[in-house]
Design an enzyme around this catalytic site. Structure first.
Site, PDB file in Angstrom:
ATOM      1  N   LYS A   1       0.840  -1.197   0.000  1.00  0.00           N
ATOM      2  CA  LYS A   1       0.000   0.000   0.000  1.00  0.00           C
ATOM      3  C   LYS A   1       0.874   1.246   0.000  1.00  0.00           C
ATOM      4  CE  LYS A   1      -1.800   2.860   2.744  1.00  0.00           C
ATOM      5  NZ  LYS A   1      -1.725   4.000   1.816  1.00  0.00           N
TER       6      LYS A   1
ATOM      7  N   GLU B   1       9.314   1.274  11.087  1.00  0.00           N
ATOM      8  CA  GLU B   1      10.385   2.256  10.857  1.00  0.00           C
ATOM      9  C   GLU B   1       9.697   3.613  10.923  1.00  0.00           C
ATOM     10  OE1 GLU B   1      12.379   4.907   9.698  1.00  0.00           O
ATOM     11  OE2 GLU B   1      12.445   4.131   7.640  1.00  0.00           O
TER      12      GLU B   1
ATOM     13  N   CYS C   1      13.503  10.534   7.367  1.00  0.00           N
ATOM     14  CA  CYS C   1      13.496  10.150   8.780  1.00  0.00           C
ATOM     15  C   CYS C   1      14.894  10.192   9.378  1.00  0.00           C
ATOM     16  CB  CYS C   1      12.871   8.777   8.945  1.00  0.00           C
ATOM     17  SG  CYS C   1      13.516   7.565   7.803  1.00  0.00           S
TER      18      CYS C   1
ATOM     19  N   GLU D   1       9.676  15.962  15.031  1.00  0.00           N
ATOM     20  CA  GLU D   1      10.183  15.753  13.680  1.00  0.00           C
ATOM     21  C   GLU D   1       9.580  16.831  12.772  1.00  0.00           C
ATOM     22  OE1 GLU D   1       9.009  12.086  11.602  1.00  0.00           O
ATOM     23  OE2 GLU D   1      11.105  11.899  10.991  1.00  0.00           O
TER      24      GLU D   1
HETATM   25  O1  TXE Z   1       2.553   9.700   7.609  1.00  0.00           O
HETATM   26  P1  TXE Z   1       1.607   8.496   7.911  1.00  0.00           P
HETATM   27  P2  TXE Z   1       2.204  11.076   6.849  1.00  0.00           P
HETATM   28  C1  TXE Z   1       6.389  11.492   9.644  1.00  0.00           C
HETATM   29  C2  TXE Z   1       6.798  12.886   9.261  1.00  0.00           C
HETATM   30  C3  TXE Z   1       5.587  13.417   8.576  1.00  0.00           C
HETATM   31  C4  TXE Z   1       4.500  12.771   9.382  1.00  0.00           C
HETATM   32  C5  TXE Z   1       3.176  12.632   8.698  1.00  0.00           C
HETATM   33  O2  TXE Z   1       7.064  13.612  10.435  1.00  0.00           O
HETATM   34  O3  TXE Z   1       5.502  14.795   8.627  1.00  0.00           O
HETATM   35  O4  TXE Z   1       4.990  11.489   9.677  1.00  0.00           O
HETATM   36  O5  TXE Z   1       3.337  12.019   7.412  1.00  0.00           O
HETATM   37  C6  TXE Z   1      -0.476   4.914   5.970  1.00  0.00           C
HETATM   38  N1  TXE Z   1      -3.407   2.358   9.332  1.00  0.00           N
HETATM   39  N2  TXE Z   1       6.830  10.511   8.650  1.00  0.00           N
HETATM   40  O6  TXE Z   1       0.891  11.640   7.281  1.00  0.00           O
HETATM   41  O7  TXE Z   1       0.218   8.981   8.067  1.00  0.00           O
HETATM   42  C7  TXE Z   1      -0.442   6.026   4.968  1.00  0.00           C
HETATM   43  O8  TXE Z   1      -1.491   5.872   4.010  1.00  0.00           O
HETATM   44  C8  TXE Z   1      -2.519   1.889   8.446  1.00  0.00           C
HETATM   45  C9  TXE Z   1       8.071   9.861   8.912  1.00  0.00           C
HETATM   46  O9  TXE Z   1       2.342  10.788   5.419  1.00  0.00           O
HETATM   47  O10 TXE Z   1       2.248   7.738   9.012  1.00  0.00           O
HETATM   48  C10 TXE Z   1       0.930   5.862   4.379  1.00  0.00           C
HETATM   49  O11 TXE Z   1       0.924   4.836   3.418  1.00  0.00           O
HETATM   50  N3  TXE Z   1      -1.813   2.686   7.630  1.00  0.00           N
HETATM   51  C11 TXE Z   1       8.278   8.685   8.042  1.00  0.00           C
HETATM   52  C12 TXE Z   1       1.771   5.453   5.588  1.00  0.00           C
HETATM   53  O12 TXE Z   1       0.820   4.942   6.537  1.00  0.00           O
HETATM   54  C13 TXE Z   1      -2.011   4.013   7.714  1.00  0.00           C
HETATM   55  C14 TXE Z   1       7.785   8.767   6.652  1.00  0.00           C
HETATM   56  C15 TXE Z   1       2.539   6.603   6.253  1.00  0.00           C
HETATM   57  O13 TXE Z   1       1.645   7.653   6.539  1.00  0.00           O
HETATM   58  C16 TXE Z   1      -2.932   4.562   8.612  1.00  0.00           C
HETATM   59  C17 TXE Z   1       6.515   9.441   6.555  1.00  0.00           C
HETATM   60  C18 TXE Z   1      -3.644   3.674   9.457  1.00  0.00           C
HETATM   61  N4  TXE Z   1      -4.526   4.095  10.354  1.00  0.00           N
HETATM   62  C19 TXE Z   1       6.109  10.295   7.522  1.00  0.00           C
HETATM   63  N5  TXE Z   1      -2.907   5.904   8.486  1.00  0.00           N
HETATM   64  C20 TXE Z   1       9.655   8.101   8.026  1.00  0.00           C
HETATM   65  N6  TXE Z   1       9.914   7.188   8.966  1.00  0.00           N
HETATM   66  O14 TXE Z   1      10.450   8.376   7.157  1.00  0.00           O
HETATM   67  C21 TXE Z   1      -2.015   6.199   7.536  1.00  0.00           C
HETATM   68  N7  TXE Z   1      -1.477   5.056   7.044  1.00  0.00           N
END
Ligand code: TXE
Length: 450
Positions: A153, A228, A262, A352
Site C-alpha cells: 500500500k 520504521e 526520517c 520531527e
Molecule cells: O505519515 P503516515 P504522513 C512522519 C513525518 C511526517 C509525518 C506525517 O514527520 O511529517 O509522519 O506524514 C499509511 N493504518 N513521517 O501523514 O500517516 C499512509 O497511508 C494503516 C516519517 O504521510 O504515518 C501511508 O501509506 N496505515 C516517516 C503510511 O501509513 C495508515 C515517513 C505513512 O503515513 C494509517 C513518513 C492507518 N490508520 C512520515 N494511516 C519516516 N519514517 O520516514 C495512515 N497510514
C-alpha cells in the site's frame, strides 16, 4: 472514489486513479493468499533468478522510474536517479541472498535437530511518500526472497512508482498475485491490512503516531510488525573535527529530499569553542543549496510534498531565523533552507519537522553532547564529527540510535542493517538482517533411535 495525484512542484494533477476500499484490499489479500503456495515452492535458484530479472528491468527502465518519482514527490531528477539505482541494487542483493540464509544443526540427544527459515505467508507493506520506491524495495526484496506474497500500500500522495514497479515485476516473470498494489487511504486500506486475519505481518514505514496504531491493531491477530518511524537525529560536531568538511556536508544531511527524511540530521550539535566558526561555514554551505525546478539537472532541493505539509513545516520557525535561503515564489509547495538557533527543549528540536529546517544547538563537552543527543524519544540515526578516533567510537557506543556514522552523514546502505531504537521503531531493514523480519524459525527434531 478517485485519488488525485499532484506534482508538488507545479500543483498540477498528473494522474487520477480509482481509490481502493476495504473490498479491494480484501480481494488483494485473497489474491496474495492464493499465490502463496506456488511462490513458496519456487526453487531458491528460480526465485533468485526472477528477483535478478526484476533488478535488471529496474535498471533498464531507470530513467522512466526516476522521472515518475521526481514528478510525484518533487525530487530533483539527479537524486531520483540515484534512488532508482539503489532499488535495483536492493533486488540484486536479495536475489543473491535467497540461498544464503541458512538453517542450523544443533547437537542434541537421540537424533538430529535442525532449523529452517519459513516464509510467513501474506505480508502487508505500508509505505510513506518521502521515498516511495526505495522504501517499497527495502520491504519487497526480503519479503519476496523469503517466499512471502505481498500486498503493497503506497502513500495516497505517491502511488505511481509502486504501480510501475508491480508492472515490471510481472514482466520479469514474477507470477500474478505475488505482488499486489492497493491504492487507497491509510485509515481504510492500511487499517484493513493491519486487521486482516490472513495477513501475517505488517512492514510499516511512516509516522510514530500511525505506527503506534499499527502495533495496537496488529495485537488482535498477533501479527508480526516491523516499524520504521520518525527520527530526530543529532549531527554532533566536536571542535577537533575538520570543520570545513563537517559544515560542507551538514546541509545535504538535513536538506536532502527537502528535509523529508526520517534520518535528517535536523539537530546540529556543535561544541562551544567551534560554534561561531561552524555557524559561519554552515551558512555559507547552505547558501550553496540550489532550490528549484526538480527537472533541472543542477537542482539540489525541490518542493515539499503538499500545501498542508508546508504549513506544518512553517509552524516550526518562530521569529527571525539565523539564515533563510531562497525558494521559488511560483506555484509549488516551496520552502527555503532554514537554520535556527535553539536549545534542545524547543519544539523545533523535539518534534520531527520533516522539512528543510535545521536547529543549531551548542554543547560544552562530550558528556553534554551525548546527553543532548539522547534526550529525545527517537533513536534512528546520527553522526559524529571528530578527529579523535577513541572519542568517535566512545560516543558512537553511547548514542541510543540504530545507525551512527562517523565523519559522514550516510545512514543507508544496501548491505547493512537499518532501523531504530526507542520510538523510531524496531526490526531491521536491508542487508541480511532484513530477512529476519520476513521469515519465522522452525525447529525440526528427527529421531535417530529405533
Ligand atoms: O505519515 P503516515 P504522513 C512522519 C513525518 C511526517 C509525518 C506525517 O514527520 O511529517 O509522519 O506524514 C499509511 N493504518 N513521517 O501523514 O500517516 C499512509 O497511508 C494503516 C516519517 O504521510 O504515518 C501511508 O501509506 N496505515 C516517516 C503510511 O501509513 C495508515 C515517513 C505513512 O503515513 C494509517 C513518513 C492507518 N490508520 C512520515 N494511516 C519516516 N519514517 O520516514 C495512515 N497510514
Amino acid at each position: 472514489m478517485t485519488v488525485t495525484v499532484v506534482n508538488p512542484a507545479t500543483e498540477e494533477t498528473i494522474a487520477t486513479l480509482d481509490e481502493a476500499g476495504v473490498e479491494e484490499a480484501d480481494a488483494a489479500v485473497a489474491r496474495a493468499k492464493a499465490a502463496f503456495p506456488g511462490w513458496r515452492d519456487v526453487t531458491p535458484r528460480e526465485r533468485g533468478r526472477l528477483l535478478r530479472r526484476l533488478a535488471t528491468l529496474v535498471e533498464e527502465n531507470g530513467e522512466g522510474l526516476a522521472r515518475i518519482e521526481s514528478q510525484n514527490v518533487g525530487k530533483p531528477i539527479a537524486g531520483a536517479r540515484g534512488e532508482v539505482a539503489m532499488v535495483a541494487d536492493v533486488f540484486h542483493f536479495y536475489a543473491g541472498a535467497v540461498d544464503k540464509k541458512h538453517g542450523e544443526t544443533i547437537p542434541v540427544a537421540g537424533g538430529v535437530d535442525m532449523t529452517f527459515r519459513e516464509p510467513l505467508g501474506v505480508v502487508g507493506l505500508i509505505v510513506p511518500w518521502n521515498f516511495p520506491l526505495n522504501i517499497s524495495s527495502w520491504k519487497l526484496g526480503p519479503a519476496l526472497a523469503c517466499g512471502n506474497t505481498v500486498v503493497l500500500k503506497p502513500a495516497e500522495l505517491t502511488p505511481l512508482s509502486a504501480l510501475e514497479l508491480a508492472r515490471l515485476a510481472l514482466e520479469a516473470g514474477i507470477p500474478e498475485g505475488v505482488i499486489n498494489v492497493v491504492v487507497g487511504k491509510g485509515r481504510i486500506v492500511g487499517q484493513r491490512l493491519v486487521e486482516h486475519p490472513d495477513v501475517a505481518k505488517i512492514g510499516f514505514t511512516g509516522s510514530t503516531e500511525v505506527g503506534r496504531g499499527v502495533m495496537k491493531g496488529a495485537a488482535e491477530t498477533i501479527k508480526r510488525v516491523t516499524l520504521e518511524l520518525g527520527g530526530k537525529s543529532a549531527n554532533i560536531v566536536f571542535a577537533d573535527a575538520d570543520l570545513d568538511q563537517a559544515a560542507g556536508a551538514a546541509p545535504y544531511a538535513v536538506f536532502d529530499n527537502a528535509g523529508q527524511d526520517c534520518c535528517a540530521r535536523s539537530r546540529i550539535l556543535v561544541e562551544h569553542s567551534a560554534y561561531d566558526r561552524f555557524a559561519e561555514l554552515l551558512i555559507e554551505a547552505t547558501r550553496g543549496v540550489t532550490v528549484g525546478d526538480p527537472t533541472d539537472e543542477h537542482t539540489d532541493m525541490g518542493p515539499l510534498i503538499s500545501r498542508q505539509h508546508r504549513e506544518t513545516v512553517a509552524s516550526f520557525v518562530e521569529g527571525e531565523p539565523l539564515f533563510r535561503g531562497d525558494a521559488p515564489d511560483s506555484k509549488g509547495f516551496w520552502y527555503p533552507c532554514t537554520l535556527v538557533e535553539a536549545t534542545n527543549d524547543d519544539r523545533v528540536a523535539r518534534e520531527e519537522v520533516f522539512g528543510p529546517v535545521a536547529a543549531l544547538i551548542p554543547f560544552a563537552d562530550e558528556d553534554e553532547a551525548i546527553r543532548i543527543a539522547n534526550d529525545t524519544p527517537y533513536g534512528l540515526s546520527g553522526s559524529i564529527w571528530t578527529s579523535n578516533g577513541a572519542r568517535a567510537l566512545r560516543v558512537a557506543r553511547a548514542l541510543d540510535t540504530g545507525v551512527v556514522s562517523i565523519n559522514s552523514n550516510s545512514s543507508v546502505r544496501v548491505a547493512t542493517p537499518f532501523g531504530g531504537f526507542k520510538q523510531s521503531g524496531f526490526g531491521r531493514e536491508l542487508g541480511m538482517h532484513g530477512l529476519d523480519g520476513y521469515s519465522e524459525v522452525k525447529n525440526v527434531f528427527y529421531s535417530t533411535e529405533g
